[in-house]
Every structure is written in C-alpha cells, then in structure tokens.
Design a protein around this motif. Structure first.
Motif, PDB file in Angstrom:
ATOM      1  N   TYR A  74      46.301  37.911  43.293  1.00  0.00           N
ATOM      2  CA  TYR A  74      45.378  37.799  44.391  1.00  0.00           C
ATOM      3  C   TYR A  74      45.157  39.025  44.750  1.00  0.00           C
ATOM      4  CZ  TYR A  74      45.698  38.149  49.514  1.00  0.00           C
ATOM      5  OH  TYR A  74      45.444  38.104  51.266  1.00  0.00           O
ATOM      6  N   TRP A  77      40.968  38.858  43.910  1.00  0.00           N
ATOM      7  CA  TRP A  77      40.609  37.907  44.049  1.00  0.00           C
ATOM      8  C   TRP A  77      40.197  38.398  45.422  1.00  0.00           C
ATOM      9  CZ3 TRP A  77      38.197  33.757  42.994  1.00  0.00           C
ATOM     10  CH2 TRP A  77      37.443  33.495  43.857  1.00  0.00           C
ATOM     11  N   GLN A  78      41.586  39.669  45.819  1.00  0.00           N
ATOM     12  CA  GLN A  78      40.436  39.772  47.138  1.00  0.00           C
ATOM     13  C   GLN A  78      39.237  40.818  46.527  1.00  0.00           C
ATOM     14  OE1 GLN A  78      40.805  38.835  50.651  1.00  0.00           O
ATOM     15  NE2 GLN A  78      42.381  37.320  48.949  1.00  0.00           N
TER      16      GLN A  78
END
Length: 468
Positions: A74, A77-78
């Motif tokens: 996550y 991905w950010q």
C-alpha cells in the motif's frame, strides 16, 4: 614563517579521500554479505539433519509477513501514485506478487505431510515472481513518470492481482502434477537466485547515486543469498529457517527504503546521497548568501531613496524630523545643547519666473553643494520645502551655529549658478537659528523658534542670519 604554523584546509588530501571512500564501500559490501557468513557457518559446522518442525510458529510467521507485505504494498502504491516512477509501479507489483503467493505457503503448512509440494512450491514461486518484477522495475529506473490517468484508481493493481491469482492456481496444478519434486523446487529457487543476481549486476553497472538504491541493492543481495540458503537446506532444518530469516531481513530493509521515500519525496530517484546533499546545501547557501547581500544593497538603496530628496541629494523632511526627534531625546538625557538652522532662498520665485524651473533646479542643487562645503563634515542639510532647507547641528551652541550660518550665507552670496547660455544667476539666503534649551526642549518649539528667526531675517532685508 614559524615552524609551528599549522596549515589547515577544508578539503582532505586525495589519498586520504580515496582510502576513506574505499573503506566505506568495503564496509557496505561486508554488511551485504553478512548472511553469507551465516550460511557458510551452518553449511560447514552444523548437522543438516537437525530439524525444527513447528507448524504453528511457521503459520504465525507467514501471517505476520503477509500483513506486513500488504502494508508495504500500500505504501509503495501511494508513492507511485504521487511520483509516477515506473520503478515504484513494478516494486508495488513485486510486493503484491510476493504477498499473494507467499500467503499460501503459510496457509498450506498443515498439509506438509499430505502434499509437501503444495506446501513448498509457493515459497520459491513467490520469490521468483518478486525477483522478476523487481528486475523489470530496475530496468525502468529513471524513465519518465507514468501519466496521471494511469496512476489514478486501483484498476491496474486489481488486474495484476487477478494475474497473480492465476499464478497461484498454476502452482497448485504443478504441485499435484507428475513434475512436482525436488528438481522443480530447485529449478524455481535457482531461477529466483539468477534474477536476483541480475538485479545486483545491473545495479553495479549503472551505479545509481540515490541512497535508496543502495538500500535496494543490499535488499536484493539478501534475496539472492536467501535463495542460496534454500538450495542448500531442506524443509525444517536450520538452513531452511535461516533462509527465511535472510529473506525477511532483505524484505524489511527494502520496506524501510519505501517508507523513507513515502516520508520524504515519495520517490526513489530524487532522494540524494550525502555528497549530493552537501553539494546542494553549499550551492543553496551561496545562493542565499548572494541573495542576502543583494537584499541588503537593495534595502540600503531603498533606505537612501526614502530619506533623500531626489533633486538635490539632501535629506528629505521625514528623515530630518526623525533625526531631530532622536537628537531631542539625547539632549534631554545628557543636557548637551544642539542648534537648528532654518534656511530660505531669497526671491527664488523670481529665478523660476525669469529663467525657468530647469535653471531653478540647477540653483537648488548648487546651493546644497555650497552648504555642504561651508559646514562641518559630519553635518548635513535637509530640503523641507520648495526652497526651504534645515540644518541640524549636533552638540553645537548658539555661537558656533551662528558662525556656521554666516559661512553658509557668505558662500551662497559669493557663488554664481549657471543660468541660460552666457548668463549667471546669483542668489542669497536668509537663516534663522534656534538652540535646544534656550528656545525650548521639544522639536516643535525648536522648529517654531527657527522659523520665527528666519522671518525676522527676511523682514530685516534678507541675506542675513538671525538669532533673535
């Protein structure tokens, strides 16, 4: 020169710099190879038949790795959505691929005695998938950022998740097929090792300067050494457990790099090395220093313009009043008197009417020069009106002020100013004088007294200095 004189320099000697740089690189290499020392120790000095088979411990460890991997996926991905770097896109997929495949390695722990290949094959499959995706990402390093519309939403990520689930199904089919066995297991692990070493080789050839890529390189080396340990070990023995620890160490180190990117620039390419930061800091300090100098010069110019009459170069009324107020405060504190001269050019309107304002301006400029020549070097003249001027004489009594006023009057009367071609303009000045204490203790009182004496000088026939 004294023998004890020490020579200091900001830059180290080239030889010393080479030695320290080489030492730093050797330390990094030694650190990256720490797992190799442990692998060698277990391989040569431990009995490979010794085993630690604990299914609950293995399941808990894999569950923790899964949740930690999802978190890192996550965060990566950010970072990718913010910077658009292709490397971060492939790193995201690498983390996701590892998590989705490796989770089944833990989920099937209980089937280790029923179908050991269903349990084991997901391990090298996860590492092989991750090493391939990371290699693709490394090859895309420093490519232009992806378009914003490609980064928006999670559709791209979900499509890859579907592909990875298909990989899980294929691994399960292999586990139940006739090709399942030690050879397949070692082939998959060897392939993971090869792709990891390709990553390391490309890094050594390209030598990217970002410190996060150093973290990336050490992590990949850990992945490669974990594959070596898996190839040398067998299920549940100490080498097999060590391989898990080595891989986990590399995974944690790479996740640290991702978190550092997230907390700073959200990029792997724009975090600078210490040398680059020092160079950039020095460059910015020079720019700041030059900007401050320029700002200081500009402020001085602005202060001069704000305090100066633009035509004559004399101080303006605002600056004169500020200096007068300061002098009043000083005189009230220590009792030392000072004096004021109020000056007005006689019949100046006639000059403007007869010769024009351009000549009048020339006369005003010449009059200021004549005043400065007649005064003390540390005194100054201020223009407070059209042809009205003031002089502040610090620590000066009435008698000394009278002498200075007479010099100004005589210098003005004896000076001729340039007029029209072939003609000269002469002019006189009337002066009134006031003194702190004798004529009051406030600026208003002193200005009023000086003006009254000036009018008295005018009424007595002009071209004179009045103290009464």
């Amino acid at each position: 020169m004294s023998a004890t004189t020490a020579v200091q320099t900001d830059k180290p000697l080239p030889f010393v710099r080479f030695i320290t740089r080489s030492y730093a690189q050797l330390v990094l290499v030694a650190f990256a190879l720490v797992p190799a020392y442990l692998i060698g120790y277990l391989h040569f000095f431990q009995n490979p038949a010794l085993k630690f088979e604990n299914h609950p411990f293995h399941e808990i460890a894999i569950a923790g790795a899964t949740f930690e991997g999802l978190f890192v996926t996550y965060v990566t991905w950010q970072c990718y959505r913010s910077s658009g770097e292709p490397l971060l896109r492939w790193m995201t997929l690498g983390f996701l691929g590892f998590v989705l495949i490796y989770a089944l390695h833990g989920a099937f722990t209980g089937l280790a005695h029923q179908n050991i290949w269903l349990f084991l094959l997901y391990g090298p499959a996860s590492r092989l998938t991750m090493s391939i995706l990371l290699l693709i990402g490394l090859l895309s390093y420093h490519r232009p950022p992806d378009p914003a519309d490609r980064r928006a939403g999670a559709r791209y990520l979900l499509s890859w998740a579907a592909i990875l689930l298909v990989v899980n199904v294929l691994v399960a089919l292999l586990a139940y097929s006739t090709v399942a066995g030690v050879v397949l297991l070692r082939v998959m692990e060897a392939a993971a090792l090869i792709f990891s070493m390709l990553n390391v080789a490309i890094l050594m050839l390209r030598r990217p300067r970002s410190p996060l890529m150093l973290v990336y390189g050490i992590s990949i080396m850990s992945f490669a050494l974990s594959s070596v340990a898996f190839l040398l070990g067998s299920p549940w023995n100490h080498m097999w457990w060590l391989a898990h620890v080595i891989f986990a160490s590399g995974f944690f180190l790479l996740s640290y790099g991702v978190v550092q990117a997230f907390l700073t620039t959200r990029s792997f390419a724009t975090i600078y090395s210490r040398e680059e930061l020092n160079a950039r800091l020095a460059q910015e300090m020079d720019r700041t220093k030059n900007a401050l100098k320029e700002l200081h010069r500009t402020n001085q110019k602005l202060a001069h313009l704000a305090a100066t009459d633009p035509l004559t170069g004399a101080a303006n009324r605002r600056h004169f009043i500020a200096c007068l107020e300061t002098e009043v405060i000083r005189a009230q504190r220590d009792g030392t008197p000072f004096s004021l001269l109020a000056l007005d050019l006689d019949n100046f309107k006639w000059v403007n009417d007869a010769y024009g304002h351009q000549v009048g301006d020339t006369v005003l400029q010449g009059f200021v020069r004549a005043c400065l020549d007649a005064m003390r070097p540390y005194d100054g003249v201020a223009r407070v009106g059209g042809e009205e001027f003031m002089v502040l004489l610090t620590r000066t009594s009435l008698d000394a002020a009278l002498a200075i006023g007479e010099r100004i009057r005589a210098a003005t009367a004896s000076t001729t100013f340039a007029g029209e071609i072939g003609r000269k303009v002469s002019i006189t000045v009337s002066i009134g004088i006031s003194q702190f204490g004798r004529d009051g203790r406030t600026s208003d009182a002193l200005l009023r007294a000086a003006d009254q004496r000036l009018y008295h000088a005018k009424s007595q026939g002009r071209n004179r200095v009045s103290t009464v």
